[in-house]
Structure formats: C-alpha cells, structure tokens
Design an enzyme around this catalytic site. Structure first.
Site, PDB file in Angstrom:
ATOM      1  N   LYS A  73       0.834  -1.215   0.000  1.00 35.32           N
ATOM      2  CA  LYS A  73       0.000   0.000   0.000  1.00 35.32           C
ATOM      3  C   LYS A  73       0.865   1.261   0.000  1.00 35.32           C
ATOM      4  O   LYS A  73       0.666   2.158  -0.816  1.00 35.32           O
ATOM      5  CB  LYS A  73      -0.922   0.034   1.237  1.00 35.32           C
ATOM      6  CG  LYS A  73      -1.855  -1.139   1.364  1.00 35.32           C
ATOM      7  CD  LYS A  73      -2.808  -0.968   2.544  1.00 35.32           C
ATOM      8  CE  LYS A  73      -2.149  -0.886   3.906  1.00 35.32           C
ATOM      9  NZ  LYS A  73      -1.493  -2.125   4.358  1.00 35.32           N
TER      10      LYS A  73
ATOM     11  N   ARG B 218      -8.923   0.909   9.739  1.00 31.43           N
ATOM     12  CA  ARG B 218      -8.336  -0.403  10.004  1.00 31.43           C
ATOM     13  C   ARG B 218      -9.363  -1.353  10.637  1.00 31.43           C
ATOM     14  O   ARG B 218      -9.058  -2.505  10.872  1.00 31.43           O
ATOM     15  CB  ARG B 218      -7.250  -0.188  11.012  1.00 31.43           C
ATOM     16  CG  ARG B 218      -5.818  -0.555  10.900  1.00 31.43           C
ATOM     17  CD  ARG B 218      -5.169  -1.037   9.720  1.00 31.43           C
ATOM     18  NE  ARG B 218      -3.825  -1.439  10.037  1.00 31.43           N
ATOM     19  CZ  ARG B 218      -2.742  -0.725   9.759  1.00 31.43           C
ATOM     20  NH1 ARG B 218      -2.835   0.420   9.142  1.00 31.43           N
ATOM     21  NH2 ARG B 218      -1.551  -1.174  10.094  1.00 31.43           N
TER      22      ARG B 218
ATOM     23  N   ARG C 264      11.935  -5.945   3.999  1.00 34.04           N
ATOM     24  CA  ARG C 264      11.531  -4.539   3.864  1.00 34.04           C
ATOM     25  C   ARG C 264      12.541  -3.602   4.548  1.00 34.04           C
ATOM     26  O   ARG C 264      12.992  -3.868   5.653  1.00 34.04           O
ATOM     27  CB  ARG C 264      10.150  -4.383   4.502  1.00 34.04           C
ATOM     28  CG  ARG C 264       9.595  -2.988   4.441  1.00 34.04           C
ATOM     29  CD  ARG C 264       8.112  -3.016   4.353  1.00 34.04           C
ATOM     30  NE  ARG C 264       7.464  -3.181   5.637  1.00 34.04           N
ATOM     31  CZ  ARG C 264       6.163  -3.019   5.808  1.00 34.04           C
ATOM     32  NH1 ARG C 264       5.393  -2.704   4.783  1.00 34.04           N
ATOM     33  NH2 ARG C 264       5.614  -3.197   6.981  1.00 34.04           N
TER      34      ARG C 264
ATOM     35  N   ARG D 116      11.901  -1.470  10.274  1.00 34.71           N
ATOM     36  CA  ARG D 116      10.899  -1.058  11.258  1.00 34.71           C
ATOM     37  C   ARG D 116      10.883  -2.010  12.450  1.00 34.71           C
ATOM     38  O   ARG D 116      10.979  -3.212  12.279  1.00 34.71           O
ATOM     39  CB  ARG D 116       9.510  -1.035  10.607  1.00 34.71           C
ATOM     40  CG  ARG D 116       9.238   0.243   9.872  1.00 34.71           C
ATOM     41  CD  ARG D 116       7.963   0.167   9.096  1.00 34.71           C
ATOM     42  NE  ARG D 116       6.836  -0.359   9.850  1.00 34.71           N
ATOM     43  CZ  ARG D 116       5.591  -0.404   9.382  1.00 34.71           C
ATOM     44  NH1 ARG D 116       5.337   0.067   8.175  1.00 34.71           N
ATOM     45  NH2 ARG D 116       4.617  -0.897  10.097  1.00 34.71           N
TER      46      ARG D 116
ATOM     47  N   ARG E  38       0.439  -8.972  13.573  1.00 31.57           N
ATOM     48  CA  ARG E  38      -0.191  -7.947  12.716  1.00 31.57           C
ATOM     49  C   ARG E  38      -1.089  -8.602  11.666  1.00 31.57           C
ATOM     50  O   ARG E  38      -2.126  -8.049  11.306  1.00 31.57           O
ATOM     51  CB  ARG E  38       0.888  -7.074  12.057  1.00 31.57           C
ATOM     52  CG  ARG E  38       1.544  -6.133  13.071  1.00 31.57           C
ATOM     53  CD  ARG E  38       2.848  -5.550  12.564  1.00 31.57           C
ATOM     54  NE  ARG E  38       2.684  -4.702  11.410  1.00 31.57           N
ATOM     55  CZ  ARG E  38       3.647  -4.449  10.542  1.00 31.57           C
ATOM     56  NH1 ARG E  38       4.843  -4.994  10.681  1.00 31.57           N
ATOM     57  NH2 ARG E  38       3.427  -3.649   9.531  1.00 31.57           N
TER      58      ARG E  38
HETATM   59  P1  AMP Z   1       1.370   0.544   9.165  1.00 33.29           P
HETATM   60  O1  AMP Z   1       2.533   1.420   8.860  1.00 33.29           O
HETATM   61  O2  AMP Z   1       0.129   0.976   8.431  1.00 33.29           O
HETATM   62  O3  AMP Z   1       1.679  -0.921   8.988  1.00 33.29           O
HETATM   63  O4  AMP Z   1       1.016   0.760  10.711  1.00 33.29           O
HETATM   64  C1  AMP Z   1       1.947   0.441  11.717  1.00 33.29           C
HETATM   65  C2  AMP Z   1       1.258   0.335  13.056  1.00 33.29           C
HETATM   66  O5  AMP Z   1       0.633   1.576  13.380  1.00 33.29           O
HETATM   67  C3  AMP Z   1       0.134  -0.689  13.110  1.00 33.29           C
HETATM   68  O6  AMP Z   1       0.589  -2.005  13.365  1.00 33.29           O
HETATM   69  C4  AMP Z   1      -0.701  -0.148  14.262  1.00 33.29           C
HETATM   70  O7  AMP Z   1      -0.087  -0.408  15.513  1.00 33.29           O
HETATM   71  C5  AMP Z   1      -0.616   1.365  14.026  1.00 33.29           C
HETATM   72  N1  AMP Z   1      -1.694   1.845  13.141  1.00 33.29           N
HETATM   73  C6  AMP Z   1      -1.569   2.344  11.873  1.00 33.29           C
HETATM   74  N2  AMP Z   1      -2.762   2.724  11.393  1.00 33.29           N
HETATM   75  C7  AMP Z   1      -3.667   2.442  12.351  1.00 33.29           C
HETATM   76  C8  AMP Z   1      -5.087   2.580  12.458  1.00 33.29           C
HETATM   77  N3  AMP Z   1      -5.820   3.080  11.451  1.00 33.29           N
HETATM   78  N4  AMP Z   1      -5.678   2.173  13.609  1.00 33.29           N
HETATM   79  C9  AMP Z   1      -4.972   1.675  14.626  1.00 33.29           C
HETATM   80  N5  AMP Z   1      -3.641   1.505  14.597  1.00 33.29           N
HETATM   81  C10 AMP Z   1      -2.978   1.876  13.477  1.00 33.29           C
END
Ligand code: AMP
Length: 210
Positions: free
Chosen positions: A14, A90, A125, A158, A169
């Site tokens: 994404k 989410r 990654r 990360r 996740r």
């Molecule tokens: P991402 O970079 O989108 O994979 O997000 C990394 C982490 O941020 C996720 O594993 C969650 O802990 C938190 N996170 C990101 N977006 C959301 C969301 N919309 N709602 C809740 N937690 C989020």
C-alpha cells in the site's frame, strides 16, 4: 478533495504504491496512518507516547487517537486533490468514523497478496526514516546497498517488522481489517488489484481502478 482508501495486509505494498503514485502525480496525496503515528512517536508527543506500546506489539492503537490525526489531515486537504489514504480505516468502527466525518470516499482499493508472500516481503523490507521511501532487499533494492535513493539517508528496519510481530499484525488484519472488504463492497466502491505483479504493474492497475 476526494479520498481513495487503500486496503490490504501489512506488506501488501500500500505505502509503496501510494508513495510512487503521489510522487508521479501532483494531484495525488499519500497519507499513511502508520507514518503519522511513527512521526508522533519520534517527536515524543502525548499521542506518540500513548501509541508506541501498541505499535511495538503489532496491535491497533485506540480508534480515537488515530481518528483525531486523520480528521486534522482531512480538514487541511482542500482543492483538486485525491487523498490516497493508507492504513485508515483499520476496522469497522474507524470506517464509520470516516463516514461520520462526511469524508468523500470514492473508492476502496484492495491490494491483494497471499499471507505466505507477505511474510517474505516484510522480512526484506527497508524504510528511509527521513523521507519514508520504501525498499525491499530483493524486489526493490536501492541503488546503493542500505542507502535511500531519494535522500541518501541510511535505511532502517521497522521495529514492528520482526517475524513474531508480523504474525500478530496479520492476525489483527484478518480479524479486524478484512471485514472492511465486505463493508466497501456493499457500498459498491470496492476495487481489487492483484498485488503480486510488481510495483509498476500494481501502480498502473491501481490508477485504472480509480
Ligand atoms: P502501518 O505502517 O500501516 O503498517 O502501521 C503500523 C502500526 O501503526 C500498526 O501495526 C498499528 O499499531 C498502528 N496503526 C496504523 N494505522 C492504524 C489505524 N488506522 N488504527 C490503529 N492503529 C494503526
């Protein structure tokens, strides 16, 4: 302003696709909830302090915390812009919050990638901590090993990309985020793109879908 939501598992591409399209098209704006949260953690804001522990555990941060951040970005985005909203909503509660904001969501695009490919993708990654550009050691390597092509910063892994947290996740994705596919299908705005065909093809298919 209108909004296109990106749906897909962690590691489905994404951020890579949205980042590339936003760099190539001035009317597209990439907004990543994960980047907003990581920015808040890095700055040490109150929201960042609250979010950090959830993120390290691979859990979702509280809905209200991330919804406030998204609300601010939506409010400040005006004009002839399509926002590529990556990582929000989410879960169903967040989708309803977005609806209640009156956000003009025109499409939700699912970038579809099977779980076994996801594990491998996340293992390779690498991310630029400064400009947020994303790489993969095999599929999308930088020109100089370990260095960001765009800004020359040393790439990092990360914290939540370790195999155990990735498993958590993915569980969160299947339980909480996947129901959004039916939610947007029922609204008639779901599009699906095969996420296994390489970044260029996925980006092209994504543009065609919207
Ligand atoms: P991402 O970079 O989108 O994979 O997000 C990394 C982490 O941020 C996720 O594993 C969650 O802990 C938190 N996170 C990101 N977006 C959301 C969301 N919309 N709602 C809740 N937690 C989020």
């Amino acid at each position: 302003m209108n909004i296109v939501i990106l749906l897909g598992a962690p590691g489905s591409g994404k951020g890579t696709v949205a980042g590339r399209l936003a760099a190539e098209h001035s009317n597209l704006k990439h907004v990543s909830s994960g980047d907003l949260l990581r920015g808040a953690v890095a700055k040490g804001t109150a929201a960042g302090k609250e979010a950090g522990a959830y993120m390290e555990a691979g859990k979702l941060v509280p809905d209200a915390l991330i919804a406030t951040m998204i609300k601010d970005v939506v409010a400040e985005t005006t004009g002839d812009v399509t926002m590529l909203l990556d990582g929000f909503p989410r879960n169903l509660a967040q989708a309803k919050i977005l609806d209640e904001m009156g956000a003009p969501v025109t499409h939700a695009v699912l970038i579809d990638v099977p779980d076994d490919i996801i594990q491998d993708r996340i293992a390779g990654r690498r991310t630029c901590p400064k400009c947020k550009a994303g790489y993969h050691v095999k599929n999308l390597p930088p020109k100089v090993d370990g260095i960001c092509d765009v800004c020359g910063t040393a790439l990092t892994i990360r914290k939540d990309d370790n195999p155990d947290t990735v498993k958590d996740r993915l569980v969160v994705y299947h339980q909480q985020t996947e129901p959004l596919i039916a939610y947007y299908r029922d609204k008639g705005i779901l599009r699906t793109v095969d996420g296994t065909t390489g970044v260029d093809n996925v980006a092209t298919a994504f543009l065609e879908a919207i």
